[in-house]
Design a protein around this motif. Structure first.
Motif, short mmCIF file in Angstrom:
data_model
loop_
_atom_site.label_atom_id
_atom_site.label_comp_id
_atom_site.label_asym_id
_atom_site.label_seq_id
_atom_site.Cartn_x
_atom_site.Cartn_y
_atom_site.Cartn_z
N ASP A 108 -8.09 119.42 62.05
CA ASP A 108 -9.34 119.62 62.78
C ASP A 108 -9.71 121.10 62.89
N MET A 109 -8.74 121.98 62.98
CA MET A 109 -9.02 123.40 63.05
C MET A 109 -7.80 124.17 62.57
N GLY A 110 -8.03 125.45 62.25
CA GLY A 110 -6.93 126.27 61.77
C GLY A 110 -7.14 127.73 62.12
N VAL A 111 -6.02 128.43 62.26
CA VAL A 111 -6.04 129.86 62.59
C VAL A 111 -5.05 130.56 61.67
N ALA A 112 -5.46 131.73 61.16
CA ALA A 112 -4.57 132.56 60.36
C ALA A 112 -4.23 133.81 61.17
N GLN A 141 3.13 118.50 71.59
CA GLN A 141 3.30 118.90 72.99
C GLN A 141 4.74 118.75 73.45
N ALA A 142 5.55 118.00 72.69
CA ALA A 142 6.95 117.79 73.08
C ALA A 142 7.87 118.87 72.53
N GLU A 143 7.34 119.77 71.69
CA GLU A 143 8.17 120.80 71.09
C GLU A 143 8.24 122.03 71.98
N ALA A 144 9.41 122.68 71.97
CA ALA A 144 9.59 123.87 72.81
C ALA A 144 8.68 125.00 72.37
N TRP A 145 8.45 125.12 71.06
CA TRP A 145 7.64 126.23 70.58
C TRP A 145 6.14 125.97 70.68
N SER A 146 5.75 124.80 71.21
CA SER A 146 4.32 124.51 71.32
C SER A 146 3.68 125.31 72.44
N SER A 203 -1.73 128.14 70.65
CA SER A 203 -1.85 126.68 70.66
C SER A 203 -2.21 126.14 72.03
N GLN A 204 -2.26 126.99 73.04
CA GLN A 204 -2.57 126.52 74.38
C GLN A 204 -4.04 126.66 74.72
N VAL A 205 -4.80 127.28 73.84
CA VAL A 205 -6.22 127.46 74.14
C VAL A 205 -7.02 126.19 73.92
N VAL A 206 -6.44 125.19 73.24
CA VAL A 206 -7.14 123.95 73.00
C VAL A 206 -6.11 122.81 73.00
N GLU A 207 -6.48 121.67 73.52
CA GLU A 207 -5.58 120.51 73.54
C GLU A 207 -5.48 119.92 72.13
N HIS A 208 -4.27 119.51 71.75
CA HIS A 208 -4.07 118.99 70.41
C HIS A 208 -2.94 117.96 70.45
N LYS A 209 -2.91 117.10 69.41
CA LYS A 209 -1.89 116.04 69.31
C LYS A 209 -0.77 116.44 68.35
N ILE A 237 -2.32 124.95 61.90
CA ILE A 237 -3.26 123.85 61.67
C ILE A 237 -3.08 122.85 62.81
N LEU A 238 -4.17 122.46 63.47
CA LEU A 238 -4.11 121.59 64.63
C LEU A 238 -4.88 120.30 64.36
N TRP A 239 -4.34 119.20 64.89
CA TRP A 239 -5.02 117.91 64.92
C TRP A 239 -5.33 117.61 66.38
N LEU A 240 -6.62 117.54 66.70
CA LEU A 240 -7.02 117.48 68.10
C LEU A 240 -7.12 116.06 68.63
N ALA A 241 -7.62 115.12 67.82
CA ALA A 241 -7.91 113.78 68.32
C ALA A 241 -6.80 112.78 68.01
N ASP A 242 -6.30 112.77 66.79
CA ASP A 242 -5.33 111.77 66.36
C ASP A 242 -3.98 112.43 66.05
N THR A 243 -2.94 111.59 66.17
CA THR A 243 -1.59 112.05 65.79
C THR A 243 -1.45 111.99 64.28
N HIS A 244 -0.91 113.02 63.72
CA HIS A 244 -0.74 113.10 62.27
C HIS A 244 0.73 113.01 61.91
N ARG A 245 1.05 112.14 60.95
CA ARG A 245 2.41 112.03 60.45
C ARG A 245 2.53 112.85 59.16
N PHE A 246 3.43 113.78 59.17
CA PHE A 246 3.53 114.72 58.06
C PHE A 246 4.40 114.15 56.95
#
Length: 896
Positions: free
Chosen positions: A516-520, A574-579, A584-590, A609-618
């Motif tokens: 949904d969005m990305g930052v470099a 959100q369950a990861e320690a490095w999240s 990554s805290q400026v916007v809610e993401h899955k 790279i963030l997925w905001l609405a749906d959970t993505h399986r890598f």
């Protein structure tokens, strides 16, 4: 004694000994072989005749009393061969009665030796017969013994004729039984199966054999068939008709015979007979033939059943091959396969679960009329549920009563659909389980081994199709990824602007991965933190927050990236320690993927790279693609940096070229100024001379004396300026001499004052008293002081103060120039002594002043130190030793 007969090979003659007693054979062999003869023996008459024909011995020793064919008949047969007409046959017998010798000689023997033999004389006796000795019966005695021999032969012939008649009758009866056996088995077919075949075969077989009972048991096939003979029928035997009637001396006999084919046991056949005395062995011989035929019939039935089953399987597999080969899309392959299994095994519902990750499964296909689950994903731990059990044990599972089985996890769905029985088989691909096929029936069924085997065969065929489909999809994905990498390479390779490179790389990564969005973000110039540079699809509400967020070098996410040496991804970010990273805290993401950018094993940046609405399986392929894009980005970033470096070097080169031109101009101007100074000195001398001459002749109160004094003062000032210019431009050798530093400084400051450049700057001189003389090249040190003062004056364009201090520090004199200018920035402070480095505008400075000054001071064994603070000023400190101890200062190379 005559010489022995020697063969061509150097050995003595070969002797054939026909004797049924092994001890006698052993004794004769030992005696004769010790004397050099070759012994061939035979244990009866027939084998003796065969040995004689085969070995062609030089002499035959013959026992008379032999089993089967006696010695009289053997010698008659041997002598009938022309080849043995001259071969001596010597009777070696224990018959010692009167007339025994004559009978053997009349029968055809050439000699007679009585047992027991004399071991000492026996070899000599044999040797004599080998050398031609022959014994004969007198003619007057031959008639009696010939008649006796003929009578013996006639009696034996009659007995043989009777035996042949009895055997002929036996063969006739046996042929009748075999004909009955043939009729019993000729209509047997293997198509009916083993049990039906035995039920048809055994009654006729029992009647043909004349058994009271006959049974066959096949343990592996769980088959047992038994028949009972007719009690009213007279027992049959191969000895029937021989005059032996059925009576009390008839007995019952039981046989248990193994049924085997090629050494493999199939079962047993049990037969019961009522037989006359002496008939058991004969009947047993016939019965030994029957089990083989029965075993062959049973094996044929089994093989036919197997062939029929294999044919059905082959037909199913062929059909499966046609269906599965008609498409390479995995979804179509699995759906067609489930339909095939459902029709072939007559099932109501067939499902295929494939493992996506450990414990995570997805329902890829379902055939049959049943409700489709809303969520096609399920979790089955090893041993949990039907799927987990099969994956753990890797064996087929058959459940006849499904509603009561505790392993059923989808019990509510099964009850709603009325499912009663189940068969489940693992899907194994290249020796690794990848999923489970589950077949269900609404009727209670006991799935047989044949049905399970067919499902396994179909599953094996499906596994190959699944592998092909996956390879096809993998090929398509790799092709797509390669196309993406080519597109990314073209996109980011078409520019050298660093910001545009990161923007394009971020855009392609977000589009390719479906984010949904990305930052470099990139390593800051101070190399103390990572800062975000560009974003893609960043919501306007958080643009400022994203740009302001940065990562410190000890941030958990940076530590994790360095440890992983690759991307880190989390479906539940959100369950990861490095999240907790600020970006990554400026916007809610899955879900979130952080792809680092490494260059030469150094972390220089990354993409978030963030997925905001749906959970993505890598998937592993996605991570590899992200790494590929990051590598392309790293190359483009490095190219951009190299391009910027080249641009900067080109700018510095142009500036250096301009400075070199300026230096050349200044050198030419200096040389021109020296020439002009020489020319100016002449008129100045005239002006000063006549002014002094006139002043001396004027009265003290003459008003023109003031004007003449002004002329003398200004002319003197012009003379000093010209002298200083000549001294500055003159090329001279290094000539140190003791001098007073304070005096040198006063002269330099006075020269600068005369030039008028100190009008806006207040100069304060704080000279230490009683300074010792310093050994120095005064003109060169003046050049150093003059350059430092001019730089200070240039830095204080709007005015300021310059303080010049001299101090004594041990064996050194320190000269400090303290200005109140703007100061020197820290990033260029280390470069001010580099040749051609200047902060002055082009053509206004050469960048050589401080570099040359440092070289001059170092040639005196001294140093130049600089301290600066922005907004407060700069202090240059020149340190000179009191006594210069260098032998050849001209060889000193300035430190650049």
């Amino acid at each position: 004694m005559p010489a022995p007969i020697i063969r061509r090979d150097g050995k003595k003659a070969k002797i054939l000994y026909i004797e049924d007693n092994p001890e006698n054979r052993m004794l004769v062999r030992a005696i004769m072989e010790a004397d050099g003869y070759t012994i061939v023996d035979a244990e009866d008459g027939l084998s003796g005749i065969e040995a004689a024909v085969r070995e062609e011995p030089a002499l035959i020793l013959l026992d008379v009393n032999l089993p089967g064919i006696d010695g009289y008949e053997v010698v008659a047969v041997i002598k009938s061969f022309p080849a043995f007409a001259n071969t001596p046959v010597v009777a070696l017998t224990a018959y010692a009665m009167e007339g025994d010798r004559q009978r053997t000689l009349v029968a055809g023997c050439d000699g007679y030796i009585q047992k027991p033999i004399d071991v000492d004389t026996f070899p000599r006796q044999v040797e004599e017969f080998l050398h031609g000795k022959r014994e004969q019966v007198e003619e007057r005695e031959q008639g009696v013994y010939l008649r006796e021999l003929n009578q013996r032969l006639v009696y034996r012939l009659v007995n043989q004729v009777e035996e042949l008649k009895r055997l002929n009758q036996h063969f006739v009866r046996r042929a009748t039984q075999l004909a009955d056996l043939h009729r019993a088995v000729q209509d047997i077919t293997s198509e009916v199966g083993a049990r039906a075949m035995l039920e048809q075969l055994l009654p006729a077989l029992s009647k043909a054999l004349g058994t009271r009972s006959l049974s066959v048991e096949l343990p592996d096939a769980d088959v047992k068939v038994a028949v009972t003979g007719d009690e009213t029928e007279r027992p049959r035997s191969v000895l029937a008709g021989t005059g032996l009637a059925t009576g009390e001396n008839w007995t019952e006999a039981d046989w248990t015979l193994a049924l085997t084919v090629r050494g493999r046991p199939l079962g047993v056949m049990t037969a019961r007979h009522t037989l006359p005395p002496g008939a058991k062995a004969d009947e047993e011989q016939l019965l030994n033939i029957v089990p083989n035929q029965v075993a062959i019939a049973v094996e044929s039935a089994r093989l036919f059943h197997g062939v029929a089953q294999r044919a059905a399987e082959q037909q199913s597999l062929v059909e499966a091959g046609h269906l599965l080969a008609s498409t390479l899309r995995l979804a179509d392959v699995l759906q067609r396969f489930t339909e095939l299994v459902r029709s072939r095994i007559n099932l109501d519902v067939v499902r295929i679960w494939l493992e996506e990750s450990p414990g995570e499964y997805r329902l890829h296909a379902q055939a049959g009329l049943a409700e489709q689950p809303g969520n096609r994903r399920g979790r089955f731990e090893p041993g949990q549920g039907i799927v987990g059990w099969v994956m753990e044990h890797l064996t087929p599972l058959v459940i006849a009563d499904l509603p009561v089985d505790p392993r059923l996890k989808e019990r509510q769905w099964a009850q709603a659909e009325g499912l009663m029985s189940l068969v489940a088989v693992p899907l194994v691909l290249e020796n690794a389980p990848v999923g489970v096929l589950v077949g269900l029936s609404r009727q209670r069924r006991e799935f047989g081994a044949d049905e399970v085997a067919l499902v396994q065969a179909l599953v094996t065929s499906a596994a190959v199709a699944i592998r092909n489909a996956r390879l096809y999809e993998e090929t398509q994905r790799r092709l797509q990824y390669n196309e993406t990498l080519v597109s990314v390479s073209q996109a980011i390779g078409s520019t050298l602007d660093l910001t545009e490179i990161l923007r394009r790389a971020t855009r392609e990564m977000v589009r390719t991965l479906g984010g949904d969005m990305g930052v470099a973000w990139l390593l800051a110039p101070d190399r103390a933190r990572f800062v975000p540079l560009v974003g893609y699809r960043i919501p306007k509400a958080i643009l400022g927050a994203t740009a302001a967020s940065s990562l410190k070098l000890d941030d958990p996410v940076v530590t994790a990236l360095r440890a992983a040496k690759g991307p880190i991804a989390a479906s539940d970010s959100q369950a990861e320690a490095w999240s907790g990273m600020a970006a990554s805290q400026v916007v809610e993401h899955k879900s979130m993927l952080i792809q680092p950018i490494f260059w030469k094993d150094e972390l220089i940046g990354g993409f978030s790279i963030l997925w905001l609405a749906d959970t993505h399986r890598f998937a592993a392929e996605e991570l590899r693609l992200a790494e590929g894009i990051a590598l392309q980005g790293a190359l483009a970033i490095e190219n951009s940096r190299l391009f910027e470096g080249v641009k900067q070097q080109m700018a510095e080169l142009k500036q250096t070229q301009a400075q070199l031109v300026q230096s050349t101009k200044l050198a030419a101007i200096g040389e021109l100024a020296a020439n002009i100074a020489h020319e100016i000195n002449n008129p100045l001398t005239t002006v000063l001379g006549f002014a002094s001459f006139i002043a001396e002749r004027l009265a003290p109160d003459d008003p023109t004396r003031e004007e003449l004094g002004l002329i003398q003062e200004e002319a003197s000032r012009a003379r000093d300026i010209v002298r200083d210019l000549l001294q500055f431009s003159r090329q001279r050798d290094f000539m140190p001499e003791p001098a007073d530093v304070n005096t040198v400084l006063e002269q330099v400051v006075g020269m600068v004052r005369r030039q008028g450049v100190l009008n806006a700057v207040a100069v304060t001189e704080a000279h230490a008293e009683d300074l010792p003389m310093v050994e120095m090249d005064v003109p060169r040190i003046k050049q150093v002081f003059l350059n430092i003062i001019n730089n200070a004056v240039y830095a204080m364009k709007v005015g300021g103060s310059l303080t010049i201090r001299t101090t004594l520090d041990g064996g050194k004199v320190r000269v400090a120039f303290e200005d109140t200018g703007p100061g020197i920035p820290a990033e260029i402070l280390g470069r001010i002594f580099d040749p051609f480095f200047t902060t002055k505008p082009e053509v206004s400075g050469t960048g050589l002043g401080l570099s040359v000054s440092l070289g001059i001071v170092q040639s005196h064994g001294g140093t130049i130190d600089v301290q600066s603070e922005l907004g407060k000023g700069t202090t240059f400190t020149v340190t000179l030793p009191i006594t210069h101890d260098r032998d050849d200062p001209d060889e000193v190379t300035p430190k650049l």
